[in-house]
Structures are given as structure tokens and as C-alpha cells.
Design a protein around this motif. Structure first.
Motif, short mmCIF file in Angstrom:
data_model
loop_
_atom_site.label_atom_id
_atom_site.label_comp_id
_atom_site.label_asym_id
_atom_site.label_seq_id
_atom_site.Cartn_x
_atom_site.Cartn_y
_atom_site.Cartn_z
N ALA B 19 0.83 -1.22 0.00
CA ALA B 19 0.00 0.00 0.00
C ALA B 19 0.86 1.26 0.00
O ALA B 19 1.97 1.29 0.53
CB ALA B 19 -0.91 0.00 1.22
N LYS B 20 0.29 2.32 -0.62
CA LYS B 20 0.88 3.66 -0.53
C LYS B 20 0.31 4.32 0.71
O LYS B 20 -0.89 4.63 0.75
CB LYS B 20 0.48 4.50 -1.74
CG LYS B 20 1.35 4.36 -2.94
CD LYS B 20 0.99 5.46 -3.95
CE LYS B 20 1.83 5.30 -5.20
NZ LYS B 20 1.58 6.37 -6.17
N VAL B 21 1.16 4.56 1.70
CA VAL B 21 0.70 5.06 3.00
C VAL B 21 1.22 6.47 3.23
O VAL B 21 2.44 6.69 3.23
CB VAL B 21 1.23 4.16 4.14
CG1 VAL B 21 0.55 4.56 5.45
CG2 VAL B 21 1.01 2.70 3.84
N ALA B 22 0.34 7.42 3.46
CA ALA B 22 0.75 8.79 3.78
C ALA B 22 0.92 8.92 5.29
O ALA B 22 0.04 8.53 6.06
CB ALA B 22 -0.28 9.79 3.27
N LEU B 23 2.08 9.47 5.69
CA LEU B 23 2.39 9.63 7.12
C LEU B 23 2.77 11.08 7.40
O LEU B 23 3.45 11.72 6.60
CB LEU B 23 3.58 8.74 7.51
CG LEU B 23 3.39 7.22 7.37
CD1 LEU B 23 4.70 6.51 7.66
CD2 LEU B 23 2.29 6.73 8.31
N PRO B 24 2.36 11.61 8.57
CA PRO B 24 2.75 12.97 8.93
C PRO B 24 4.14 13.01 9.56
O PRO B 24 4.69 11.97 9.92
CB PRO B 24 1.68 13.36 9.96
CG PRO B 24 1.22 12.08 10.56
CD PRO B 24 1.46 10.99 9.55
N PRO B 25 4.70 14.21 9.72
CA PRO B 25 5.99 14.33 10.41
C PRO B 25 5.83 14.20 11.93
O PRO B 25 4.71 14.28 12.45
CB PRO B 25 6.46 15.74 10.05
CG PRO B 25 5.21 16.50 9.75
CD PRO B 25 4.21 15.51 9.24
N ASP B 26 6.95 14.04 12.63
CA ASP B 26 6.90 13.80 14.08
C ASP B 26 6.24 14.93 14.87
O ASP B 26 5.72 14.71 15.95
CB ASP B 26 8.33 13.60 14.63
CG ASP B 26 8.88 12.22 14.31
OD1 ASP B 26 8.11 11.36 13.83
OD2 ASP B 26 10.09 11.99 14.54
N TYR B 27 6.29 16.17 14.34
CA TYR B 27 5.71 17.29 15.09
C TYR B 27 4.20 17.39 14.90
O TYR B 27 3.54 18.26 15.44
CB TYR B 27 6.39 18.62 14.73
CG TYR B 27 6.39 18.97 13.27
CD1 TYR B 27 5.25 19.45 12.65
CD2 TYR B 27 7.55 18.83 12.50
CE1 TYR B 27 5.24 19.77 11.32
CE2 TYR B 27 7.55 19.13 11.16
CZ TYR B 27 6.40 19.61 10.56
OH TYR B 27 6.41 19.92 9.23
N SER B 28 3.64 16.49 14.09
CA SER B 28 2.20 16.44 13.91
C SER B 28 1.64 15.30 14.77
O SER B 28 2.14 15.07 15.86
CB SER B 28 1.90 16.26 12.42
OG SER B 28 0.53 16.40 12.15
N TYR B 29 0.64 14.58 14.28
CA TYR B 29 0.03 13.50 15.07
C TYR B 29 0.31 12.15 14.41
O TYR B 29 -0.38 11.76 13.47
CB TYR B 29 -1.48 13.71 15.19
CG TYR B 29 -1.93 14.92 15.96
CD1 TYR B 29 -1.24 15.36 17.09
CD2 TYR B 29 -3.08 15.61 15.59
CE1 TYR B 29 -1.69 16.45 17.81
CE2 TYR B 29 -3.53 16.71 16.30
CZ TYR B 29 -2.83 17.12 17.42
OH TYR B 29 -3.27 18.21 18.14
N CYS B 30 1.29 11.41 14.94
CA CYS B 30 1.71 10.14 14.35
C CYS B 30 1.21 8.96 15.18
O CYS B 30 1.31 8.97 16.41
CB CYS B 30 3.23 10.05 14.28
SG CYS B 30 3.98 11.26 13.21
N SER B 31 0.75 7.90 14.51
CA SER B 31 0.25 6.72 15.20
C SER B 31 1.34 5.66 15.33
O SER B 31 1.40 4.71 14.55
CB SER B 31 -0.96 6.13 14.47
OG SER B 31 -1.44 5.01 15.19
N LEU B 32 2.19 5.82 16.31
CA LEU B 32 3.24 4.83 16.54
C LEU B 32 2.65 3.50 17.01
O LEU B 32 3.24 2.44 16.81
CB LEU B 32 4.27 5.35 17.54
CG LEU B 32 5.40 6.25 17.04
CD1 LEU B 32 6.45 5.45 16.29
CD2 LEU B 32 4.92 7.40 16.16
N ALA B 33 1.47 3.54 17.62
CA ALA B 33 0.81 2.30 18.04
C ALA B 33 0.55 1.43 16.81
O ALA B 33 0.78 0.21 16.84
CB ALA B 33 -0.50 2.61 18.76
N THR B 34 0.09 2.05 15.71
CA THR B 34 -0.16 1.28 14.49
C THR B 34 1.14 0.88 13.81
O THR B 34 1.22 -0.19 13.20
CB THR B 34 -1.06 2.09 13.53
OG1 THR B 34 -2.18 2.60 14.25
CG2 THR B 34 -1.54 1.23 12.37
#
Lengths: 247, 275
Positions: B19-34
Motif C-alpha cells: 500500500a501507498k501510505v501517507a504519514l505525517p511528520p513527528d511534530y504532527s500526530y503520528c500513530s506509533l501504536a499502528t
């Protein structure tokens, strides 16, 4: 300048290149440019806006990560700071890799906004604290953003100065190269030649020393500016000025 | 319409291999749980899109062998330095790089949210970023003479993954001022999110929260995950876990150390649940 730190000299020198501007923006990992922008604002009689990436107190954007670039594209940003793992004599900057791009010897974070901001921000100040032949090279291995463009390329922005831990270069847009403007106290022109991997122009006459900040400026740097920059760069503020929380 | 509510592990199945997955930068809201759930299920061949840059999340996924392609303006651990598994992977040519510049990612997503095929962008001409991007073209400004400009094809991620402070049972997600997440949700085929809290009522009922809310229309599924951004923080919520991040950076300097980190903090779920 026995009791003036290099950081303070650089902050004062950069700030003198920002006076009179409306909006100065500062990107990531830039405590000295950030402090310089805050210093310039403090003597702007409240006419300068400063935005600093990573700051909560000095960040007025409300439309997400794209807004700072839209602002620059519209011409609402007067100055910005860029660096490079390598910078060459034509003011090309490399934030990507050393060696072959597909199999590099060293890889860095990436180009960030440079591939756009270098073209559209009128006064881009290049800033590199390691002034050696390793960093200031004849030709960069990867062009994140070129120093100059062909005549037909839209290019309202570009390099304005290059400041290092040894000296200050100005940019000659006609000859498309750097010219030595001043040497920081304690450094020499011969040393600049030895440590610079690209050729550069010399000014007419003697090369002056970079002016040191006067007492009023120094007090502002060590007082309110140090306090403000500690919000974003606590380790820097603690190390240089002894303010804020310990690193 | 009520939102689909899943566990974090179930949420991760909405990101299939490739899959093509869009991720935000660390200073935004990142889902490390996922991120951890993806590593646990041994996701493969992901194409990560940094909007516009990525941090710890990308470094972990790359190090764990989940990633084939990285399309981004940067991968950075900011004050913690270079991203060690990312730089190692690029040096070994084990991932395909699609280097970009920040506004190119934003603009290409804006083309996608408008449903148009491409978007022009200033800058880039004469750079090696452009030279290396066969999918980007230099065209002419049709409204002027001799004015070359870069055309970027619309960028449509299969899925946006984010973490957010709040959602409601309708799948509305409150992201406040972090509006790059709004752009990402608009531009992606699907959006999935972990959230700190699923609140009673409807976030659309109050204009103050509505202004910063991604409508449930864009959202495929949500999962509750307290401290779901850990070990990084969320702005306005909790701070990054500095000592843990320093430990990560130290361990991730070598492949062996990185895999030891995964054993301790990803595959051993008990350790992750502890704060």
C-alpha cells in the motif's frame, strides 16, 4: 572579542542582514538563525514578524504544513535560512547525499523545502558552521537546489550571503559566485583560502573584520533573545547563554 | 452513520502489503501504536509518503523491512540526528528513494483532493531532485511566453494513517490546527486513525471543534489508543519520551541493536503498554 562568543558574533552579523524586513522565517535545526531573527525583530519597532519552525510562541500558521510554502510563493516571506552538507562556489546546496545518489557514501535527511524556497525567497542566507574543504566544495554531489537559474526560469529568490564559523561571503549575482565580505576576528584570509574548496572573489582593498556586536546588542542577545530561543532550543540556550533548563 | 471501531491490530490490516501510505511528520500526530502493529504483522513492500517529511515512524518501518519505497522531502529525527535505519537502507540501496521537496508533496496531494490530474509548481528546475523524478515533467505556463514550470501528477495515497487527540462515534476526528492531516485525508482513498479518546456526542455540534475536525466521510476506521503516539508526543497533549527516544537512536545505530529494540518494545507488547 575575548568575552564575545562565536555564536553571539554570528547572531549579531546575521541580524544586521535582516533589519527592515517584514517577515523572516526560520526552518528546522537553526538556533543561531532563530536567535538572529529574534534580535532583528527586537529592534524593528514591532514591524517585523518572525516565524520559527518548531516554536509554539513564534508560529502563527493555521493552515497546516503547506502554509509556510504558500506564503513564500506569494512573496510574503522576505528571508529564510538554508544550509547544506555541501555548498559549492556557484551557491548550489546539497542536503541529500555524498557520492553516487543511488549508492551513496553518506545519506542525509533530504532536501526539505529547499527545492522551492531557494527560488522564491528574496533573501536566502546560507549558514554553515563547519567551514572546511569537506563542506565548501568545488561542485556538490547532488543539487537539492541550484544557486542560480537560467534567464527564463522564475527566480525572484536566491542566495544573499553565506556565513560560516570563519567568515562572511556576499553573493555576486552577476558573476554568479561568492565574494569574501569579512573575516571573523581571530581568523585570517590565508586560512579562508586554505579551508575553502571553491574559488571566490576578493573585495577591493583590505578585507575587514566582521563587526562584533556592540554592548546594547550584546545585552539584548544575552537577555530577551536568549530567553526566547530557549523555548525552542533549550540545549543551545543552556550551553551558550546558561539560561533555561539544563540540556 | 456510525464509525467502524477496531482494535489497533485490526486497524493495521487496513494497510495491506504494497500500500501507498501517507504519514505525517513527528511534530504532527503520528500513530506509533499502528506502526508497531504493522511491524508485528510483518507488513511488506509499503510505499511511504512523507507529508512532507517523516521521522521515527518511518525509521522503524524501514528498519523492520516493511518498506520498499520512500517518497518524501526528508526523513529526520530532528534534534536526535539522522535516521539510522533510513540512512543505512539508502546506502545499501535496499529501498527505492523518491526524493521530493516539501511543497511538491503538498501540491500533489492538493491535486488529488481536487480530483485533477496534475498541478504546476514553481522551483525545482535545475535541481537533481527533478532530474531523478521521471514522474515529474517540465511544461510551459500556457498563459505566458517562455515560462517553464514543473508539472506534478496528482498524488493519491491508498491510505492515510494518523493519530489524533479526539474522535466521536461517527468517525469525525478532531485534529485542531494540524491541518496537513485534513489535506492528507482529503487526498487519500482511505483514512485510518488511532485516537486518544472517543468522546460522547458529536464533534460537529460545536463550531469551535467543528473547525478543526476531519469529517467521518473520509474516515474508514478508528481505534482507541491511549498514548498512541508514544514514544513521540502530540502537540498540546503529551511530551515526547526523550529518554526512550535517545535509547532508540542508540540501539538503532546497528541492525542488531535495532532488532533487539524490536524484540523489547514491539514484539513484547507488555513492555509497550507500560509508560
Amino acid at each position: 572579542m575575548a568575552d564575545i562568543l562565536l555564536e553571539e558574533l554570528l547572531i549579531g552579523s546575521i541580524a544586521s542582514n535582516l533589519d527592515g524586513l517584514r517577515h523572516v522565517a526560520v526552518g528546522a535545526s537553526s538556533p543561531i538563525p532563530g536567535a538572529a531573527a529574534l534580535l532583528a525583530r527586537s529592534r524593528s519597532n514591532d514591524s517585523m514578524r518572525v516565524s520559527i519552525l518548531g516554536s509554539e510562541d513564534n508560529n502563527f500558521f493555521t493552515d497546516g504544513g503547506k502554509e509556510i510554502f504558500d506564503i513564500a510563493g506569494e512573496g510574503r516571506m522576505d528571508a529564510f535560512f538554508l544550509s547544506g552538507a555541501q555548498i559549492d562556489g556557484q551557491a548550489n546546496i546539497n542536503l541529500v547525499s555524498v557520492g553516487d545518489y543511488r549508492r551513496p557514501k553518506a545519506r542525509f535527511s533530504g532536501s526539505f523545502g529547499s527545492g522551492y524556497l531557494y527560488y522564491v525567497v528574496p533573501r536566502v542566507i546560507l549558514f554553515r558552521l563547519e567551514h572546511t574543504r569537506r563542506t565548501l566544495v568545488d561542485k556538490v554531489d547532488f543539487v537539492s537546489a541550484p544557486g542560480f537559474s537560467d534567464e527564463n526560469v522564475y527566480r525572484p529568490g536566491g542566495p544573499y550571503k553565506l556565513i560560516t564559523d570563519r567568515c562572511l561571503f556576499e553573493v555576486d549575482k552577476t558573476r554568479r559566485c561568492f565574494r569574501l565580505q569579512s573575516v571573523h576576528p581571530g581568523h585570517t584570509v590565508n586560512e579562508i583560502y586554505e579551508q575553502t574548496g571553491f574559488t571566490f572573489d576578493m573585495p577591493d582593498g583590505d578585507v575587514p573584520n566582521t563587526p562584533v556586536p556592540d554592548a546594547t546588542t550584546l545585552a539584548t542577545i544575552r537577555g530577551p533573545v536568549a530567553e526566547e530561543i530557549s523555548e525552542i532550543y533549550p540545549a543551545f540556550a543552556a550551553r551558550v547563554f546558561g539560561v533555561g533548563r539544563a540540556a | 452513520m456510525l464509525a467502524t471501531r477496531l482494535s489497533v491490530d485490526e486497524l493495521a490490516t487496513h494497510i495491506p502489503d504494497g500500500a501507498k501510505v501517507a504519514l505525517p511528520p513527528d511534530y504532527s500526530y503520528c500513530s506509533l501504536a499502528t506502526t508497531r502493529a504493522l511491524i508485528k504483522r510483518r507488513a511488506k513492500e509499503l510505499h511511504l509518503i512523507g507529508v512532507p517529511a517523516m521521522g521515527f515512524q518511518a525509521d522503524m518501518l524501514i528498519g523492520a523491512g516493511c518498506v520498499a519505497t520512500v517518497e518524501t522531502a526528508a526523513v529526520t529525527l530532528s534534534e536526535y540526528g539522522l535516521a539510522p535505519r533510513f540512512t543505512a537502507a539508502v546506502r545499501q540501496a535496499s529501498i527505492r528513494m523518491m526524493d521530493a521537496t516539501c511543497p511538491a508533496i503538498h501540491a500533489a496531494l492538493q491535486a488529488s483532493e481536487k480530483g485533477i490530474p496534475f498541478i504546476p509548481l514553481r522551483g525545482l528546475i535545475g535541481s537533481d531532485i527533478l532530474r531523478e523524478r521521471a514522474d515529474w515533467k517540465v511544461g510551459e505556463n500556457p498563459f505566458a511566453e517562455d515560462d517553464p514550470i514543473v508539472y506534478l501528477p496528482a498524488l493519491r495515497p491508498d491510505v492515510t494513517l494518523m493519530h489524533a487527540p479526539l474522535a466521536d462515534k461517527f468517525g469525525n476526528i478532531w485534529i485542531g490546527v494540524r491541518r496537513e492531516l485534513m489535506l492528507m485525508a482529503h487526498a487519500s482513498a482511505e483514512t485510518i486513525a488511532t485516537v486518544e479518546d472517543i468522546v460522547e456526542g458529536n464533534l460537529m455540534d460545536d463550531e469551535k471543534t467543528k473547525a478543526g475536525t476531519i469529517p467521518g466521510l473520509y474516515v474508514t476506521a478508528i481505534a482507541e489508543a491511549k498514548r498512541g503516539a508514544w514514544p513521540i508526543g502530540i502537540p498540546g497533549g503529551y511530551e515526547a519520551d526523550h529518554s526512550h527516544l535517545l535509547r532508540y537512536v542508540k540501539m538503532a545505530q546497528t541492525e542488531e541493536g535495532f532488532h533487539q529494540y524490536l524484540e523489547e518494545f514491539v514484539f513484547e507488547t507488555a513492555a509497550v503498554a507500560a509508560e
